[in-house]
Design an enzyme around this catalytic site. Structure first.
Site, PDB file in Angstrom:
ATOM      1  N   TYR A 124       0.795  -1.227   0.000  1.00 56.21           N
ATOM      2  CA  TYR A 124       0.000   0.000   0.000  1.00 56.21           C
ATOM      3  C   TYR A 124       0.831   1.284   0.000  1.00 56.21           C
ATOM      4  O   TYR A 124       0.284   2.356  -0.251  1.00 56.21           O
ATOM      5  CB  TYR A 124      -0.925   0.001   1.223  1.00 56.21           C
ATOM      6  CG  TYR A 124      -1.629  -1.315   1.415  1.00 56.21           C
ATOM      7  CD1 TYR A 124      -2.570  -1.766   0.491  1.00 56.21           C
ATOM      8  CD2 TYR A 124      -1.336  -2.146   2.496  1.00 56.21           C
ATOM      9  CE1 TYR A 124      -3.196  -2.985   0.636  1.00 56.21           C
ATOM     10  CE2 TYR A 124      -1.963  -3.363   2.656  1.00 56.21           C
ATOM     11  CZ  TYR A 124      -2.894  -3.792   1.723  1.00 56.21           C
ATOM     12  OH  TYR A 124      -3.510  -5.000   1.874  1.00 56.21           O
ATOM     13  N   ASP A 134       3.345   2.434  -1.971  1.00 52.89           N
ATOM     14  CA  ASP A 134       3.559   3.089  -3.254  1.00 52.89           C
ATOM     15  C   ASP A 134       2.299   3.789  -3.739  1.00 52.89           C
ATOM     16  O   ASP A 134       2.340   4.959  -4.143  1.00 52.89           O
ATOM     17  CB  ASP A 134       4.016   2.055  -4.295  1.00 52.89           C
ATOM     18  CG  ASP A 134       5.233   1.282  -3.835  1.00 52.89           C
ATOM     19  OD1 ASP A 134       5.030   0.242  -3.171  1.00 52.89           O
ATOM     20  OD2 ASP A 134       6.357   1.709  -4.114  1.00 52.89           O
ATOM     21  N   TYR A 182       5.712  -4.428   9.378  1.00 57.10           N
ATOM     22  CA  TYR A 182       6.097  -5.659   8.718  1.00 57.10           C
ATOM     23  C   TYR A 182       6.299  -6.734   9.787  1.00 57.10           C
ATOM     24  O   TYR A 182       6.222  -6.472  10.986  1.00 57.10           O
ATOM     25  CB  TYR A 182       7.412  -5.461   7.940  1.00 57.10           C
ATOM     26  CG  TYR A 182       7.396  -4.316   6.969  1.00 57.10           C
ATOM     27  CD1 TYR A 182       6.608  -4.352   5.816  1.00 57.10           C
ATOM     28  CD2 TYR A 182       8.186  -3.179   7.181  1.00 57.10           C
ATOM     29  CE1 TYR A 182       6.610  -3.297   4.906  1.00 57.10           C
ATOM     30  CE2 TYR A 182       8.193  -2.125   6.277  1.00 57.10           C
ATOM     31  CZ  TYR A 182       7.394  -2.189   5.142  1.00 57.10           C
ATOM     32  OH  TYR A 182       7.395  -1.144   4.268  1.00 57.10           O
ATOM     33  N   GLN A 221      -7.697   5.300   3.417  1.00 54.85           N
ATOM     34  CA  GLN A 221      -6.523   6.122   3.696  1.00 54.85           C
ATOM     35  C   GLN A 221      -6.821   7.287   4.636  1.00 54.85           C
ATOM     36  O   GLN A 221      -6.086   7.528   5.607  1.00 54.85           O
ATOM     37  CB  GLN A 221      -5.954   6.639   2.375  1.00 54.85           C
ATOM     38  CG  GLN A 221      -4.544   7.170   2.459  1.00 54.85           C
ATOM     39  CD  GLN A 221      -4.034   7.580   1.093  1.00 54.85           C
ATOM     40  OE1 GLN A 221      -4.734   8.230   0.319  1.00 54.85           O
ATOM     41  NE2 GLN A 221      -2.813   7.193   0.779  1.00 54.85           N
ATOM     42  N   ARG A 257       5.226   1.930   9.309  1.00 53.60           N
ATOM     43  CA  ARG A 257       6.230   1.296   8.466  1.00 53.60           C
ATOM     44  C   ARG A 257       6.352   2.047   7.147  1.00 53.60           C
ATOM     45  O   ARG A 257       5.518   2.892   6.801  1.00 53.60           O
ATOM     46  CB  ARG A 257       5.824  -0.148   8.184  1.00 53.60           C
ATOM     47  CG  ARG A 257       4.651  -0.252   7.228  1.00 53.60           C
ATOM     48  CD  ARG A 257       4.191  -1.674   7.006  1.00 53.60           C
ATOM     49  NE  ARG A 257       3.568  -1.795   5.689  1.00 53.60           N
ATOM     50  CZ  ARG A 257       2.845  -2.828   5.301  1.00 53.60           C
ATOM     51  NH1 ARG A 257       2.610  -3.822   6.141  1.00 53.60           N
ATOM     52  NH2 ARG A 257       2.338  -2.880   4.079  1.00 53.60           N
ATOM     53  N   GLY A 258       7.408   1.735   6.384  1.00 53.53           N
ATOM     54  CA  GLY A 258       7.523   2.219   5.018  1.00 53.53           C
ATOM     55  C   GLY A 258       7.624   3.727   4.917  1.00 53.53           C
ATOM     56  O   GLY A 258       8.363   4.371   5.663  1.00 53.53           O
ATOM     57  N   GLU A 259       6.868   4.308   3.987  1.00 47.46           N
ATOM     58  CA  GLU A 259       6.965   5.743   3.732  1.00 47.46           C
ATOM     59  C   GLU A 259       5.660   6.479   4.009  1.00 47.46           C
ATOM     60  O   GLU A 259       5.633   7.448   4.765  1.00 47.46           O
ATOM     61  CB  GLU A 259       7.389   6.002   2.288  1.00 47.46           C
ATOM     62  CG  GLU A 259       7.517   7.479   1.953  1.00 47.46           C
ATOM     63  CD  GLU A 259       8.174   7.741   0.611  1.00 47.46           C
ATOM     64  OE1 GLU A 259       7.805   8.733  -0.049  1.00 47.46           O
ATOM     65  OE2 GLU A 259       9.061   6.959   0.218  1.00 47.46           O
ATOM     66  N   ASP A 260       4.559   6.041   3.410  1.00 47.42           N
ATOM     67  CA  ASP A 260       3.324   6.818   3.522  1.00 47.42           C
ATOM     68  C   ASP A 260       2.843   6.917   4.959  1.00 47.42           C
ATOM     69  O   ASP A 260       2.578   8.013   5.468  1.00 47.42           O
ATOM     70  CB  ASP A 260       2.231   6.200   2.647  1.00 47.42           C
ATOM     71  CG  ASP A 260       0.960   7.041   2.640  1.00 47.42           C
ATOM     72  OD1 ASP A 260       1.049   8.241   2.312  1.00 47.42           O
ATOM     73  OD2 ASP A 260      -0.107   6.513   2.989  1.00 47.42           O
ATOM     74  N   SER A 261       2.739   5.774   5.660  1.00 49.49           N
ATOM     75  CA  SER A 261       2.264   5.822   7.048  1.00 49.49           C
ATOM     76  C   SER A 261       3.266   6.529   7.949  1.00 49.49           C
ATOM     77  O   SER A 261       2.895   7.158   8.945  1.00 49.49           O
ATOM     78  CB  SER A 261       1.969   4.407   7.574  1.00 49.49           C
ATOM     79  OG  SER A 261       3.112   3.591   7.520  1.00 49.49           O
TER      80      SER A 261
END
Length: 387
Positions: free
Chosen positions: A18, A20, A198, A260, A276-280
């Site tokens: 999710y 990207d 993750y 979202q 995690r990641g970028e967006d969140s």
């Protein structure tokens, strides 16, 4: 500010579930709604898109959502006229046929590579640089999101912080939100923590530390990669959305995958957010709440360089003891080490962390957002036609 004419094409290949599509959708929506740009968003995985925007029709080749034309990126891509601006987002590659169509246009489209977010120092030096194609008469420009004025900034729509503050100061709005996702109102002394992570070998120790905590902890977990581990910790095969499981002072609430904007509200409502990641991660920073970030694992530990670079910025104005605690916790979580021993101190420091998180969000609000920087960059190229 000038507004580029024509339409823009943004390409998104969904790699990590999710993140990207989350990044590219927010960007596309803001460009359309705040700048009046005709945006065509090409997405190769509409199923993943639908998880964060339930309005998406997974069988439609073309649809419109919030002023953005959403196209299914298939192979081969249907014959199409490229946009005046073409953005390949987050390490995806444009289809060969589309590149050939770009070559047929005069003037050629402005071609951008929207990179992943990083706080590393090299980002400023790369941002905005041209990269002429060695074989074709096309030039691609690097556009680097970041935290410093000489980078592309962060995607932040108008009115976001005002909406956040209004919600966080309105008990009635918070009560409606909790009821909407199937939870009672929070009780005095109770902590609510969101977990969107993750898999991690650190997770069982954290769960045990929550169960042994001095206060009641609600752990709110949207459907995702962490749930199988949580199920195993409860000696379960699986946990379905809507289930509530208790052990000691820990109550795990399994949530459906939230749209979202609703996920943003969850971050605003919780006392502590694990993301995690970028967006969140970016949205947790905007939530002005204490947080714990799990970076996407990269080869040769490159994600740890990103982690350290961000911590250098984030912890710069912290009291030394709190900075040491935050660093140790984030590093343990990202190196998948035991984090349980740090957990009591981390929870005890939440009031001080909350004050710092709000100051950090306020600092970010003073910077120009990514969409505004992007439009300025494109307009400068259009005026000079140096491409």
């Amino acid at each position: 500010m000038l507004k580029p004419s024509g339409h823009w094409d943004i390409f998104c290949s969904v790699i990590d579930n999710y993140g990207d599509i989350g990044v590219t959708w927010r960007l596309s929506r803001q460009l359309a709604n705040e700048f009046g740009i005709a945006v065509r968003l090409w997405v190769d995985d509409l199923q993943a898109f639908r998880k964060i925007r339930p309005e998406i029709d997974c069988h439609a080749t073309r649809q419109e959502l919030n002023g953005v034309e959403v196209r299914h990126w298939t192979n081969p891509l249907p014959s199409t006229i490229p946009g005046e601006v073409v953005i390949e987002a987050l390490a995806c590659n444009l289809p060969d046929g589309y590149i050939q169509a770009m070559l047929a246009l005069s003037p050629k489209p402005i071609w951008l590579n929207l990179e992943y977010l990083s706080a590393e120092k090299w980002v400023s030096g790369v941002h905005g640089l041209p990269s002429p194609n060695p074989r074709l008469p096309l030039t691609k420009y690097f556009f680097m999101p970041g935290y410093l004025p000489d980078t592309g900034g962060l995607t932040r729509e108008q009115g976001l912080f005002q909406a956040r503050d209004q919600f966080q100061q309105d008990p009635a709005a918070q009560s409606l939100f909790w009821n909407r996702i199937g939870l009672p109102n929070k009780k005095p002394g109770q902590l609510r923590i969101s977990l969107f992570s993750y898999e991690s070998t650190s997770l069982p120790g954290m769960l045990t530390a929550c169960a042994d905590a001095d206060c009641v902890i609600d752990l709110l977990v949207p459907q995702g990669k962490a749930l199988p581990q949580i199920a195993a910790w409860f000696s379960r095969q699986a946990i379905s959305a809507g289930e509530h499981l208790e052990r000691g002072n820990l109550c795990v609430h399994s949530l459906p995958m939230l749209p979202q904007d609703e996920y943003d509200t969850l971050l605003w409502a919780c006392d502590f957010n694990i993301v995690r990641g970028e967006d969140s991660f970016v949205r947790a920073q905007f939530a002005a709440r204490p947080m714990l970030w799990q970076a996407y694992i990269q080869d040769e530990g490159a994600h740890l360089d990103k982690l350290e670079a961000f911590l250098d910025l984030y912890c710069a104005d912290m009291q030394p003891a709190m900075a040491d605690l935050v660093r140790a916790s984030w590093l343990a979580w990202n190196q998948q080490e035991e984090i349980g021993a740090l957990w009591p101190s981390l929870l005890a420091s939440l009031p001080d962390q909350a004050a710092h998180a709000r100051a950090w969000a306020t600092h970010l609000a003073g910077q120009t957002d990514l969409s505004s920087n992007l439009v300025k960059f494109i307009n400068k190229l259009l005026e000079s036609r140096v491409f």
